[in-house]
Motif scaffolding. Structure first.
Motif, PDB file in Angstrom:
ATOM      1  N   TYR A   1      23.476  52.839  -5.289  1.00  0.00           N
ATOM      2  CA  TYR A   1      23.610  52.993  -3.832  1.00  0.00           C
ATOM      3  C   TYR A   1      25.063  53.306  -3.473  1.00  0.00           C
ATOM      4  CZ  TYR A   1      18.856  51.359  -3.331  1.00  0.00           C
ATOM      5  OH  TYR A   1      17.495  51.259  -3.412  1.00  0.00           O
TER       6      TYR A   1
ATOM      7  N   SER B   1      11.521  53.628  -0.544  1.00  0.00           N
ATOM      8  CA  SER B   1      10.623  54.513  -1.288  1.00  0.00           C
ATOM      9  C   SER B   1      10.196  53.898  -2.618  1.00  0.00           C
ATOM     10  CB  SER B   1      11.235  55.897  -1.487  1.00  0.00           C
ATOM     11  OG  SER B   1      12.519  55.809  -1.998  1.00  0.00           O
ATOM     12  N   GLN B   2      10.932  52.882  -3.082  1.00  0.00           N
ATOM     13  CA  GLN B   2      10.496  52.206  -4.318  1.00  0.00           C
ATOM     14  C   GLN B   2       9.087  51.633  -4.126  1.00  0.00           C
ATOM     15  OE1 GLN B   2      12.075  52.131  -7.282  1.00  0.00           O
ATOM     16  NE2 GLN B   2      10.283  51.093  -8.092  1.00  0.00           N
TER      17      GLN B   2
ATOM     18  N   LEU C   1       6.522  54.338  -4.267  1.00  0.00           N
ATOM     19  CA  LEU C   1       6.116  54.797  -5.596  1.00  0.00           C
ATOM     20  C   LEU C   1       5.009  53.902  -6.150  1.00  0.00           C
ATOM     21  CD1 LEU C   1       9.624  55.678  -7.095  1.00  0.00           C
ATOM     22  CD2 LEU C   1       7.814  57.245  -6.375  1.00  0.00           C
TER      23      LEU C   1
ATOM     24  N   TYR D   1      13.930  58.951 -12.730  1.00  0.00           N
ATOM     25  CA  TYR D   1      14.398  57.711 -12.098  1.00  0.00           C
ATOM     26  C   TYR D   1      13.779  56.491 -12.784  1.00  0.00           C
ATOM     27  CZ  TYR D   1      14.379  54.148  -8.388  1.00  0.00           C
ATOM     28  OH  TYR D   1      14.487  52.984  -7.676  1.00  0.00           O
TER      29      TYR D   1
ATOM     30  N   TYR E   1       4.748  63.228 -10.839  1.00  0.00           N
ATOM     31  CA  TYR E   1       5.871  62.672 -10.080  1.00  0.00           C
ATOM     32  C   TYR E   1       7.127  63.474 -10.391  1.00  0.00           C
ATOM     33  CZ  TYR E   1       9.963  59.845  -9.031  1.00  0.00           C
ATOM     34  OH  TYR E   1      11.189  59.432  -8.569  1.00  0.00           O
TER      35      TYR E   1
ATOM     36  N   GLN F   1      11.218  65.071  -8.807  1.00  0.00           N
ATOM     37  CA  GLN F   1      12.298  65.138  -7.804  1.00  0.00           C
ATOM     38  C   GLN F   1      12.839  66.571  -7.803  1.00  0.00           C
ATOM     39  OE1 GLN F   1      15.285  61.947  -8.516  1.00  0.00           O
ATOM     40  NE2 GLN F   1      13.908  61.390 -10.163  1.00  0.00           N
TER      41      GLN F   1
ATOM     42  N   ASN G   1      17.554  62.513  -9.817  1.00  0.00           N
ATOM     43  CA  ASN G   1      18.215  61.381 -10.462  1.00  0.00           C
ATOM     44  C   ASN G   1      17.558  61.225 -11.829  1.00  0.00           C
ATOM     45  OD1 ASN G   1      19.152  58.898 -11.294  1.00  0.00           O
ATOM     46  ND2 ASN G   1      18.239  57.723  -9.628  1.00  0.00           N
TER      47      ASN G   1
ATOM     48  N   ASP H   1       9.623  63.042  -4.650  1.00  0.00           N
ATOM     49  CA  ASP H   1      10.586  62.003  -4.270  1.00  0.00           C
ATOM     50  C   ASP H   1      11.859  62.703  -3.786  1.00  0.00           C
ATOM     51  OD1 ASP H   1      12.331  59.901  -4.086  1.00  0.00           O
ATOM     52  OD2 ASP H   1      11.832  59.015  -6.025  1.00  0.00           O
TER      53      ASP H   1
ATOM     54  N   TRP I   1      14.641  61.643  -2.543  1.00  0.00           N
ATOM     55  CA  TRP I   1      15.562  60.516  -2.341  1.00  0.00           C
ATOM     56  C   TRP I   1      16.946  60.965  -1.864  1.00  0.00           C
ATOM     57  CZ3 TRP I   1      20.129  59.502  -5.117  1.00  0.00           C
ATOM     58  CH2 TRP I   1      20.423  60.475  -6.070  1.00  0.00           C
TER      59      TRP I   1
ATOM     60  N   THR J   1      17.405  54.523   2.871  1.00  0.00           N
ATOM     61  CA  THR J   1      18.183  53.353   2.444  1.00  0.00           C
ATOM     62  C   THR J   1      19.550  53.748   1.891  1.00  0.00           C
ATOM     63  OG1 THR J   1      17.374  53.361   0.181  1.00  0.00           O
ATOM     64  CG2 THR J   1      16.096  52.120   1.768  1.00  0.00           C
ATOM     65  N   LYS J   2      19.632  54.905   1.257  1.00  0.00           N
ATOM     66  CA  LYS J   2      20.912  55.275   0.639  1.00  0.00           C
ATOM     67  C   LYS J   2      21.839  55.941   1.640  1.00  0.00           C
ATOM     68  CE  LYS J   2      20.029  55.635  -4.256  1.00  0.00           C
ATOM     69  NZ  LYS J   2      18.710  55.043  -4.465  1.00  0.00           N
TER      70      LYS J   2
ATOM     71  N   ARG K   1      15.947  48.988   4.869  1.00  0.00           N
ATOM     72  CA  ARG K   1      14.994  49.437   3.849  1.00  0.00           C
ATOM     73  C   ARG K   1      13.814  50.101   4.544  1.00  0.00           C
ATOM     74  NH1 ARG K   1      15.844  49.436  -0.867  1.00  0.00           N
ATOM     75  NH2 ARG K   1      13.676  49.614  -1.521  1.00  0.00           N
TER      76      ARG K   1
HETATM   77  C1  LIG Z   1      15.007  58.893  -7.323  1.00  0.00           C
HETATM   78  C2  LIG Z   1      14.901  57.642  -6.535  1.00  0.00           C
HETATM   79  N1  LIG Z   1      13.773  57.365  -5.890  1.00  0.00           N
HETATM   80  C3  LIG Z   1      13.614  56.239  -5.187  1.00  0.00           C
HETATM   81  C4  LIG Z   1      14.613  55.290  -5.123  1.00  0.00           C
HETATM   82  C5  LIG Z   1      14.379  54.027  -4.363  1.00  0.00           C
HETATM   83  O1  LIG Z   1      14.985  54.073  -3.144  1.00  0.00           O
HETATM   84  P1  LIG Z   1      14.683  53.047  -1.981  1.00  0.00           P
HETATM   85  O2  LIG Z   1      15.966  52.347  -1.737  1.00  0.00           O
HETATM   86  O3  LIG Z   1      14.237  53.891  -0.822  1.00  0.00           O
HETATM   87  O4  LIG Z   1      13.597  52.129  -2.411  1.00  0.00           O
HETATM   88  C6  LIG Z   1      15.814  55.524  -5.786  1.00  0.00           C
HETATM   89  C7  LIG Z   1      16.881  54.522  -5.758  1.00  0.00           C
HETATM   90  O5  LIG Z   1      17.782  54.528  -6.566  1.00  0.00           O
HETATM   91  C8  LIG Z   1      15.964  56.725  -6.513  1.00  0.00           C
HETATM   92  O6  LIG Z   1      17.091  56.996  -7.173  1.00  0.00           O
END
Ligand SMILES: Cc1ncc(COP(=O)(O)O)c(C=O)c1O
Length: 468
Positions: free
Chosen positions: A112, A178-179, A182, A203, A245, A247, A252, A280, A282, A311-312, A319
């Protein structure tokens, strides 16, 4: 957090309590203040900590006493091992990216962004307004505050090409990050023991969510230019998977952004197999030399399930993420989300909406782009200078990370340990692979605190590598 003197008082009191018989009354606050030469606030803080730890109990108006019931022997929870059986997976329980660190460490491991990259003033006033509003005492609808749903839908609608239907506010589900999205998607759309295709590397939290929900991971090799569509096609055919899944923007850990023709090819394959793309997004707000271009904008047939987190970019304390899905998939996801968390706090949703609808939010994002560019370039330059044996496949156009390849004979565990001993935290790349790692990598985050120390961090990595 304790500073030196409060920690000392706490340690002394703890030893005193350990030696005293249960029920003994502690000296009064005034006596402790005099004995330790500390302020009443410091002494009371230490007493509160001992109370929270169950070592003493406060009896209002009487005093503070050594607790009558104290654990005299170590607890034995061994029976739980027999009751629970082997864990479904054996991944490390503590993930590097979530480690918190003291201030003096050069933190290249984090997930973060540092506080100086957040719209702090906007967030604080948004929280103040949100707590004064009805959101502080109300229950929002399960799928989210309608205004926030509309904002997420409009954001995606703004980049939807002409001729395709923009998402509706009612396609949006607001989630606590978003965690959780998932895990919900894996449960609701894939299901335990069923395959899901996943980029490799990817990720670590997505790998964890898949493992915890019992879905079977099928890795698809992905590099600085994204996955190979032919491999993806073969994997869908071979496994019968119904979801992938990925990105597509600033992944990441690799930083990859898919070129438009790859995006079209992947969408075509997903449609052909009657499958879902779990996108995703993110790093939507972390474009540096490119904008994020969500694939979800090119699909109005319900094949893309889209996740966008705040969140980031807004604050880790907010959150809040938006999930966009259409048709029965959306209903199943909502049912799972309700089973998990019912709804997201209206205060958080209101605060999030307050931030992203201020004109100052866009000003902040423009400044952020420049800060990220400077940080990224500083770290890239420092690595080139101090870690000449390393290799960057690409300098990312967005996101927060560099994916640094090291020589194949690198002992990553030792390297990370040696860096830590030198005051630099790095994340060994193994956590980002759903199967055996295909190389030795470090994931280095350039959004952490104190970018001025990046050259020292790179120097420490170079020295640790040279010492192998
Ligand atoms: C690729 C990716 N997806 C989802 C997340 C989760 O993010 P959140 O804080 O929204 O749960 C992260 C957090 O590091 C991430 O890097």
């Amino acid at each position: 957090m304790f500073n030196g003197s409060s920690q000392r008082i706490l340690d002394e009191l703890r030893s005193w309590v350990a030696a005293a018989p249960a029920g003994t009354r502690l000296p009064s606050t005034r006596a402790l203040v005099a004995r330790h030469g500390a302020s009443p606030v410091t002494v009371q803080k230490a007493l509160r900590t001992l109370t929270a730890q169950g070592l003493v109990e406060a009896r209002p108006g009487v005093g503070t006493f050594v607790r009558a019931v104290r654990t005299a022997r170590p607890n034995d929870y061994g029976w739980q091992t027999a009751a629970l059986g082997s864990p479904p997976n054996r991944r490390a329980q503590a993930f590097t990216a979530l480690r918190t660190t003291p201030n003096d460490v050069i933190a290249l491991h984090a997930g973060y962004p540092d506080r100086e990259l957040l719209p702090e003033r906007l967030v604080r006033s948004a929280f103040a307004r949100a707590t004064r509003s009805d959101a502080a005492v109300g229950r929002p609808p399960a799928a989210g505050l309608p205004e926030l749903q509309a904002w997420f839908a409009t954001e995606l609608g703004a980049v939807t090409p002409p001729g395709l239907a923009s998402p509706a506010a009612s396609d949006v589900i607001v989630l606590p990050g978003s965690q959780s999205g998932l895990s919900t998607i894996f449960r609701a759309l894939v299901g335990a023991d069923r395959p899901v295709l996943i980029e490799s590397p990817t990720y670590w939290g997505a790998i964890l969510a898949a493992e915890q929900t019992g879905v079977q991971l099928v890795p698809i090799t992905s590099g600085p230019h994204g996955p190979d569509p032919d491999e993806l096609d073969r994997a869908f055919t071979r496994t019968g998977a119904r979801a992938f899944y990925a990105q597509p923007n600033f992944a990441n850990p690799t930083g990859a952004q898919w070129p438009p023709d790859l995006a079209d090819a992947v969408l075509g394959i997903v449609r052909e197999h009657g499958a879902f793309l779990i996108e995703d997004d993110w790093a939507h707000d972390f474009g540096i030399t490119a904008e994020a271009a969500p694939l979800a904008a090119r699909d109005d047939g319900g094949h893309v399930v889209y996740l966008r987190s705040l969140t980031k970019s807004v604050s880790p304390a907010i959150r809040v993420a938006g999930l966009i899905a259409r048709g029965p998939a959306r209903d199943r996801i909502l049912a799972d989300a309700q089973a998990q968390s019912m709804y997201v706090s209206g205060v958080l949703q209101t605060a999030a909406l307050e931030v992203v609808t201020q004109p100052a939010w866009h000003t902040h994002l423009r400044g952020l782009r420049h800060q990220l560019a400077a940080r990224r370039d500083l770290l890239v330059g420092a690595l080139r200078e101090h870690v000449p044996d390393s290799h960057l496949d690409a300098v990312p156009h967005g996101g927060l990370n560099l994916w640094l390849r090291l020589p194949d004979d690198t002992d990553l565990t030792r390297l990370a340990r040696d860096c830590e001993a030198a005051g630099v935290l790095v994340a060994a790349g193994g956590e980002w692979f759903p199967a055996e790692p295909t190389g030795r990598y470090l994931r280095l985050n350039y959004s952490g605190p104190n970018p001025g120390a990046f050259p020292d961090g790179a120097r420490a990595i170079g020295q640790a590598l040279a010492a192998q």
